[in-house]
Design a protein around this motif. Structure first.
Motif, short mmCIF file in Angstrom:
data_model
loop_
_atom_site.label_atom_id
_atom_site.label_comp_id
_atom_site.label_asym_id
_atom_site.label_seq_id
_atom_site.Cartn_x
_atom_site.Cartn_y
_atom_site.Cartn_z
N ILE B 3 33.74 46.09 45.92
CA ILE B 3 34.36 45.59 44.68
C ILE B 3 35.68 46.30 44.40
CG2 ILE B 3 33.13 47.18 43.14
CD1 ILE B 3 32.96 44.88 41.13
N TRP B 4 35.81 47.53 44.94
CA TRP B 4 37.02 48.32 44.66
C TRP B 4 38.24 47.74 45.37
CZ3 TRP B 4 35.63 50.50 40.58
CH2 TRP B 4 34.37 51.07 40.44
N THR B 5 38.02 46.80 46.28
CA THR B 5 39.15 46.12 46.93
C THR B 5 40.04 45.47 45.87
OG1 THR B 5 37.55 45.54 48.61
CG2 THR B 5 39.70 44.51 48.80
N TYR B 6 39.36 44.98 44.78
CA TYR B 6 40.11 44.26 43.73
C TYR B 6 40.89 45.21 42.82
CZ TYR B 6 37.45 40.39 45.47
OH TYR B 6 36.93 39.44 46.30
N ALA B 7 40.72 46.51 43.03
CA ALA B 7 41.54 47.47 42.30
C ALA B 7 42.97 47.45 42.84
CB ALA B 7 40.95 48.87 42.41
N ASN B 8 43.13 46.87 44.03
CA ASN B 8 44.47 46.69 44.60
C ASN B 8 45.12 45.50 43.89
OD1 ASN B 8 46.58 45.63 46.15
ND2 ASN B 8 45.78 46.57 48.01
N PRO B 9 46.25 45.71 43.19
CA PRO B 9 46.86 44.61 42.43
C PRO B 9 47.18 43.38 43.28
CG PRO B 9 47.87 46.69 41.80
CD PRO B 9 46.97 46.99 42.96
N THR B 15 43.38 36.78 44.73
CA THR B 15 42.06 36.19 44.47
C THR B 15 42.05 35.40 43.17
OG1 THR B 15 41.11 38.10 45.57
CG2 THR B 15 39.59 36.74 44.31
N THR B 16 42.64 35.99 42.11
CA THR B 16 42.58 35.34 40.81
C THR B 16 43.48 34.11 40.73
OG1 THR B 16 44.21 36.90 39.96
CG2 THR B 16 41.88 37.39 39.53
N ALA B 17 44.50 34.05 41.59
CA ALA B 17 45.37 32.85 41.60
C ALA B 17 44.53 31.61 41.90
CB ALA B 17 46.47 33.01 42.64
N ARG B 18 43.51 31.78 42.73
CA ARG B 18 42.64 30.63 43.05
C ARG B 18 41.55 30.47 42.00
NH1 ARG B 18 43.16 33.14 48.13
NH2 ARG B 18 41.15 34.16 47.86
N ALA B 19 41.07 31.58 41.44
CA ALA B 19 39.91 31.53 40.54
C ALA B 19 40.25 31.00 39.14
CB ALA B 19 39.29 32.92 40.43
N VAL B 20 41.42 31.38 38.60
CA VAL B 20 41.74 31.04 37.20
C VAL B 20 41.75 29.52 36.94
CG1 VAL B 20 43.52 31.19 35.41
CG2 VAL B 20 42.86 33.23 36.66
N PRO B 21 42.40 28.71 37.79
CA PRO B 21 42.38 27.26 37.49
C PRO B 21 40.97 26.67 37.53
CG PRO B 21 44.04 27.78 39.15
CD PRO B 21 43.25 29.02 38.95
N ILE B 22 40.15 27.14 38.48
CA ILE B 22 38.77 26.61 38.58
C ILE B 22 37.97 27.01 37.35
CG2 ILE B 22 36.63 26.69 39.94
CD1 ILE B 22 38.47 27.32 42.40
N ARG B 82 37.94 56.59 37.82
CA ARG B 82 38.56 56.31 39.12
C ARG B 82 40.07 56.07 39.06
NH1 ARG B 82 34.33 54.47 43.25
NH2 ARG B 82 36.20 54.18 44.49
N ARG B 83 40.64 55.96 37.86
CA ARG B 83 42.09 55.79 37.67
C ARG B 83 42.64 54.53 38.35
NH1 ARG B 83 42.57 58.79 33.46
NH2 ARG B 83 44.81 59.09 33.67
N SER B 87 41.90 48.08 36.22
CA SER B 87 40.79 48.09 35.25
C SER B 87 41.32 48.41 33.85
CB SER B 87 39.70 49.08 35.67
OG SER B 87 40.17 50.38 35.60
N ALA B 88 42.28 49.34 33.74
CA ALA B 88 42.86 49.64 32.42
C ALA B 88 43.57 48.41 31.87
CB ALA B 88 43.83 50.81 32.53
N LEU B 89 44.28 47.69 32.75
CA LEU B 89 45.01 46.50 32.31
C LEU B 89 44.04 45.36 31.95
CD1 LEU B 89 48.00 46.56 34.84
CD2 LEU B 89 47.97 47.34 32.46
#
Lengths: 49, 242
Positions: B3-9, B15-22, B82-83, B87-89
């Motif tokens: 899951i920490w892969t998604y900590a990479n902006p 990933t979210t570019a595809r998820a948000v419209p759906i 984990r800084r 996640s802060a954003l």
């Protein structure tokens, strides 16, 4: 349209306020997103120039 | 994949570019479908009359008001431990959505309370803890705006989020803790006797799904904007230094 009887004002107000607030947060999200995206594109253009 | 892969902006944005419209489409379908089902195709309650139709807005928004804060708590803890900036954003992005849900719950509750309780407001444990949660949301957003350094802002708002979690949990369990006041217990229960009648229950579930999906879609979209704003801020700083 269902007959809301004597509670029409209350039910109508609840739906109207909720619709305004939900549409408001969606519109704000889209507007802020578009504004930042535009500004970032301009800044990246200046950097590449 | 961790899951920490998604900590990479970059990974998060892809990933979210595809998820948000759906998610947005699903949220719209569930909200419109659930609200139409509840408003047009369910009967009046034998005691509450047509005001029962407010349940399709009040319960899902109240549920999301509390869970939005709990999501912010998890994101804040991830930041503190984990800084990870994403996640802060994400916590920052969730606050305006959470405050909207809280406001909807407060307003629809007041409008529903007037004919049922004879008053818009009472200093009932659940209502009061919800009002305090609303004020915490406002304070959280104000604190983010007041501090220029984003890492310091993330640190301080995370601590505020930890403190506010007490009221998020109180809002949920106030009725059980004090067993007094005007507000009823949970509308949704695994106990069939305590649960709302099936005729209201199923459209309510669809509305809850709609509110959850809308929350996730909005938070992801707003987090994407926050990531872009952070990059923009970095470029502007670089321009000023050059």
């Amino acid at each position: 349209m269902p007959d809301l009887g004597k509670y029409a004002a209350e039910v109508g107000a609840a739906y109207a306020v909720s619709a305004v607030l939900l549409l408001g947060i969606v519109a704000l999200t889209l507007w802020q997103g578009a504004r930042v995206k535009r500004a970032l594109r301009a800044a990246e253009g200046r950097k590449d120039a | 994949m961790s899951i920490w892969t998604y900590a990479n902006p970059a990974k998060f944005m892809a990933t979210t570019a595809r998820a948000v419209p759906i998610l947005s489409l699903l949220a719209g379908a569930c909200l419109l479908g659930g609200l139409a089902w509840g408003f047009f195709f369910t009967p009046d309650d034998y005691r509450q009359g047509a005001t029962v139709k407010i349940i399709y807005l009040h319960v899902p928004s109240a549920l999301m008001a509390i869970n939005a804060w709990l999501m912010m708590l998890v994101a804040s803890l991830i930041w503190l431990v984990r800084r990870h900036h994403v996640s802060a954003l994400a916590a920052k992005a969730a606050a305006p959505v959470g405050v909207t849900m809280t406001l909807i719950a407060l307003v629809t509750g007041a409008v529903w309370g007037s004919p049922m309780w004879g008053t818009y407001w009472a200093w009932d444990p659940r209502l009061t803890s919800f009002l305090i949660l609303f004020l915490f949301y406002i304070g959280y957003m104000a604190l983010w705006s007041a501090i220029e350094d984003p890492d310091t802002a993330a640190d301080l708002t995370s601590v505020l989020c930890l403190v506010g979690s007490v009221f998020a949990i109180l809002s949920r369990y106030a009725v059980n803790f004090w067993n007094q006041g005007l507000h009823q217990g949970a509308s949704l229960s695994l106990d069939k006797e305590e649960n709302v009648a099936d005729v209201f229950y199923y459209p309510l579930l669809v509305c809850i799904a709609g509110f959850v999906l809308l929350f996730v879609a909005l938070v992801l979209a707003r987090t994407r904007t926050e990531i872009r704003a952070r990059r923009l801020h970095a470029l502007q700083l670089r321009e000023r230094m050059a």
